[in-house]
Design a protein around this motif. Structure first.
Motif, PDB file in Angstrom:
ATOM      1  N   GLN A 254      -5.084  36.742  55.748  1.00  0.00           N
ATOM      2  CA  GLN A 254      -6.184  36.026  55.104  1.00  0.00           C
ATOM      3  C   GLN A 254      -7.315  36.959  54.656  1.00  0.00           C
ATOM      4  OE1 GLN A 254      -6.031  32.894  54.284  1.00  0.00           O
ATOM      5  NE2 GLN A 254      -8.052  32.875  53.328  1.00  0.00           N
ATOM      6  N   ALA A 255      -7.586  38.000  55.438  1.00  0.00           N
ATOM      7  CA  ALA A 255      -8.664  38.930  55.091  1.00  0.00           C
ATOM      8  C   ALA A 255      -8.143  40.187  54.393  1.00  0.00           C
ATOM      9  CB  ALA A 255      -9.434  39.324  56.347  1.00  0.00           C
ATOM     10  N   SER A 256      -6.906  40.164  53.991  1.00  0.00           N
ATOM     11  CA  SER A 256      -6.317  41.337  53.358  1.00  0.00           C
ATOM     12  C   SER A 256      -6.896  41.562  51.964  1.00  0.00           C
ATOM     13  CB  SER A 256      -4.803  41.170  53.254  1.00  0.00           C
ATOM     14  OG  SER A 256      -4.229  42.224  52.522  1.00  0.00           O
ATOM     15  N   THR A 257      -6.991  42.830  51.568  1.00  0.00           N
ATOM     16  CA  THR A 257      -7.395  43.185  50.209  1.00  0.00           C
ATOM     17  C   THR A 257      -6.236  43.851  49.460  1.00  0.00           C
ATOM     18  OG1 THR A 257      -8.251  45.308  51.006  1.00  0.00           O
ATOM     19  CG2 THR A 257      -9.819  43.469  50.854  1.00  0.00           C
ATOM     20  N   LYS A 258      -5.038  43.768  50.030  1.00  0.00           N
ATOM     21  CA  LYS A 258      -3.863  44.391  49.422  1.00  0.00           C
ATOM     22  C   LYS A 258      -3.200  43.420  48.438  1.00  0.00           C
ATOM     23  CE  LYS A 258      -2.907  47.034  53.635  1.00  0.00           C
ATOM     24  NZ  LYS A 258      -1.920  47.270  54.728  1.00  0.00           N
ATOM     25  N   PRO A 259      -2.953  43.839  47.213  1.00  0.00           N
ATOM     26  CA  PRO A 259      -2.305  42.957  46.221  1.00  0.00           C
ATOM     27  C   PRO A 259      -0.948  42.437  46.684  1.00  0.00           C
ATOM     28  CG  PRO A 259      -3.218  44.903  45.152  1.00  0.00           C
ATOM     29  CD  PRO A 259      -3.306  45.136  46.631  1.00  0.00           C
ATOM     30  N   GLU A 260      -0.227  43.240  47.463  1.00  0.00           N
ATOM     31  CA  GLU A 260       1.112  42.804  47.900  1.00  0.00           C
ATOM     32  C   GLU A 260       1.079  41.623  48.856  1.00  0.00           C
ATOM     33  OE1 GLU A 260       0.146  46.719  50.135  1.00  0.00           O
ATOM     34  OE2 GLU A 260      -0.147  45.841  48.138  1.00  0.00           O
ATOM     35  N   ASP A 261      -0.100  41.336  49.422  1.00  0.00           N
ATOM     36  CA  ASP A 261      -0.211  40.182  50.312  1.00  0.00           C
ATOM     37  C   ASP A 261      -0.531  38.899  49.552  1.00  0.00           C
ATOM     38  OD1 ASP A 261       0.334  41.534  52.683  1.00  0.00           O
ATOM     39  OD2 ASP A 261      -1.744  42.175  52.924  1.00  0.00           O
ATOM     40  N   SER A 262      -0.647  38.985  48.230  1.00  0.00           N
ATOM     41  CA  SER A 262      -0.891  37.796  47.419  1.00  0.00           C
ATOM     42  C   SER A 262       0.379  36.950  47.348  1.00  0.00           C
ATOM     43  CB  SER A 262      -1.313  38.192  46.001  1.00  0.00           C
ATOM     44  OG  SER A 262      -2.489  38.979  46.017  1.00  0.00           O
ATOM     45  N   PRO A 263       0.248  35.659  47.051  1.00  0.00           N
ATOM     46  CA  PRO A 263       1.453  34.819  46.909  1.00  0.00           C
ATOM     47  C   PRO A 263       2.338  35.343  45.797  1.00  0.00           C
ATOM     48  CG  PRO A 263      -0.533  33.468  47.047  1.00  0.00           C
ATOM     49  CD  PRO A 263      -0.993  34.873  46.905  1.00  0.00           C
ATOM     50  N   SER A 264       3.625  35.186  45.988  1.00  0.00           N
ATOM     51  CA  SER A 264       4.568  35.603  44.950  1.00  0.00           C
ATOM     52  C   SER A 264       4.509  34.630  43.767  1.00  0.00           C
ATOM     53  CB  SER A 264       5.987  35.645  45.522  1.00  0.00           C
ATOM     54  OG  SER A 264       6.353  34.362  46.033  1.00  0.00           O
ATOM     55  N   THR A 265       5.042  35.065  42.631  1.00  0.00           N
ATOM     56  CA  THR A 265       5.041  34.224  41.433  1.00  0.00           C
ATOM     57  C   THR A 265       5.903  32.980  41.665  1.00  0.00           C
ATOM     58  OG1 THR A 265       4.816  36.176  40.059  1.00  0.00           O
ATOM     59  CG2 THR A 265       5.548  34.139  38.972  1.00  0.00           C
ATOM     60  N   PRO A 266       5.358  31.786  41.463  1.00  0.00           N
ATOM     61  CA  PRO A 266       6.172  30.567  41.685  1.00  0.00           C
ATOM     62  C   PRO A 266       7.431  30.586  40.828  1.00  0.00           C
ATOM     63  CG  PRO A 266       3.852  30.012  41.417  1.00  0.00           C
ATOM     64  CD  PRO A 266       4.006  31.466  41.076  1.00  0.00           C
ATOM     65  N   GLY A 267       8.561  30.409  41.474  1.00  0.00           N
ATOM     66  CA  GLY A 267       9.832  30.396  40.775  1.00  0.00           C
ATOM     67  C   GLY A 267      10.367  31.765  40.437  1.00  0.00           C
ATOM     68  N   GLY A 268       9.557  32.810  40.767  1.00  0.00           N
ATOM     69  CA  GLY A 268      10.004  34.158  40.453  1.00  0.00           C
ATOM     70  C   GLY A 268      10.852  34.730  41.556  1.00  0.00           C
ATOM     71  N   GLU A 269      11.303  35.958  41.364  1.00  0.00           N
ATOM     72  CA  GLU A 269      12.164  36.593  42.357  1.00  0.00           C
ATOM     73  C   GLU A 269      11.321  37.251  43.430  1.00  0.00           C
ATOM     74  OE1 GLU A 269      14.751  39.241  40.344  1.00  0.00           O
ATOM     75  OE2 GLU A 269      15.801  37.662  39.272  1.00  0.00           O
TER      76      GLU A 269
END
Length: 269
Positions: A254-269
């Motif tokens: 929740q407090a992360s500033t790393k882009p990789e911790d963002s939700p993945s693209t809906p329906g994406g791989e």
């Protein structure tokens, strides 16, 4: 050569090890508390006298919003200014909670409490000296509110402020430098609820200053000692419970500033 005796953390030597630093911090905490309450209570005093001079009949909602804004913005500004100096407590009830969870030591807590109470008196005396008319910034129970209700309202709003301080400032995270904003907004929100009922002290120094300057004429002043004291205990207990539950593991990114911790693209791989 004999071994050096072990010093308990509560021995006089350990307690007074940082006494000089504690005294310096307490002196600046006095300045910060005076500054905070001079701005906050000064705004309340100005509003009361403007209404009296202009014979305006402001509705209660406007009055509550005005007082809430005065105190919330004052704490936000003052805490931000003194955040890196003393921590910007300005409140013996916040100090008690920090003592209970081990953030500050007993000597600093006692010196800070004295400084904060003195700051409340100094701010109230300055307002009385610099403005005409009677001091109109004391805290009183509203019509129909009994002592028990007042104590519990003060307890709950103080606990909210304590939790805000512990979670936003004491806990270190990416947004910690902006803690004064969240703490000031918490004070604002608590005022919106409690101004009409108790005056929304949530800070014994805030109530003690005007009461001392005006001669302790209000018989139920004790409410503003008991309620915030219980709020310190409740807020600290809730924080300790969160720590024992290892709340960081419940929503770890929740407090992360790393882009990789963002939700993945809906329906994406």
């Amino acid at each position: 050569m004999s071994a050096r005796p072990h010093r308990s953390a509560w021995s006089s030597g350990a307690l007074l090890a940082d006494f000089r630093q504690d005294c310096k911090a307490a002196a600046l905490e006095f300045v910060g508390t005076t500054f905070f309450l001079l701005l906050g209570l000064g705004g309340i005093q100005a509003g009361a006298q403007e209404a009296l001079v202009n014979s305006s009949n402001l509705n209660e909602q406007v009055r509550v919003l005005y007082i809430s804004t005065c105190m919330g913005l004052s704490l936000l500004i003052s805490a931000w200014l003194f955040y890196r100096v003393t921590g910007g407590l300005f409140n013996p009830n916040v100090g008690l909670a920090l003592l209970l969870v081990g953030v500050i030591k007993p000597v600093r807590f006692m010196l800070f409490s004295i400084a904060q109470l003195a700051g409340g008196i100094a701010a109230s005396a300055l307002i009385l000296a610099l403005t005409p008319g009677p001091l109109s910034v004391g805290t009183f129970l509203g019509t129909g509110i009994n002592s028990a209700q007042g104590v519990f309202i003060e307890m709950f709003i103080t606990s909210a402020l304590v939790v805000a301080v512990l979670m936003l400032a004491a806990e270190k995270h990416a947004a910690a430098p902006f803690a004064p904003v969240g703490i000031g907004l918490t004070l604002f929100a608590c005022h919106l609820w409690a101004v009409f009922y108790t005056g929304a002290a949530m800070n014994t120094a805030r109530s003690f200053g005007p009461a001392a300057v005006t001669g302790f004429t209000y018989r139920k002043h004790w409410v503003y000692w008991v309620g915030p004291f219980l709020g310190s205990l409740l807020g600290a207990a809730f924080y300790i419970l969160l720590k024992y539950m290892k709340y960081q593991e419940l929503n770890p990114a929740q407090a992360s500033t790393k882009p990789e911790d963002s939700p993945s693209t809906p329906g994406g791989e």
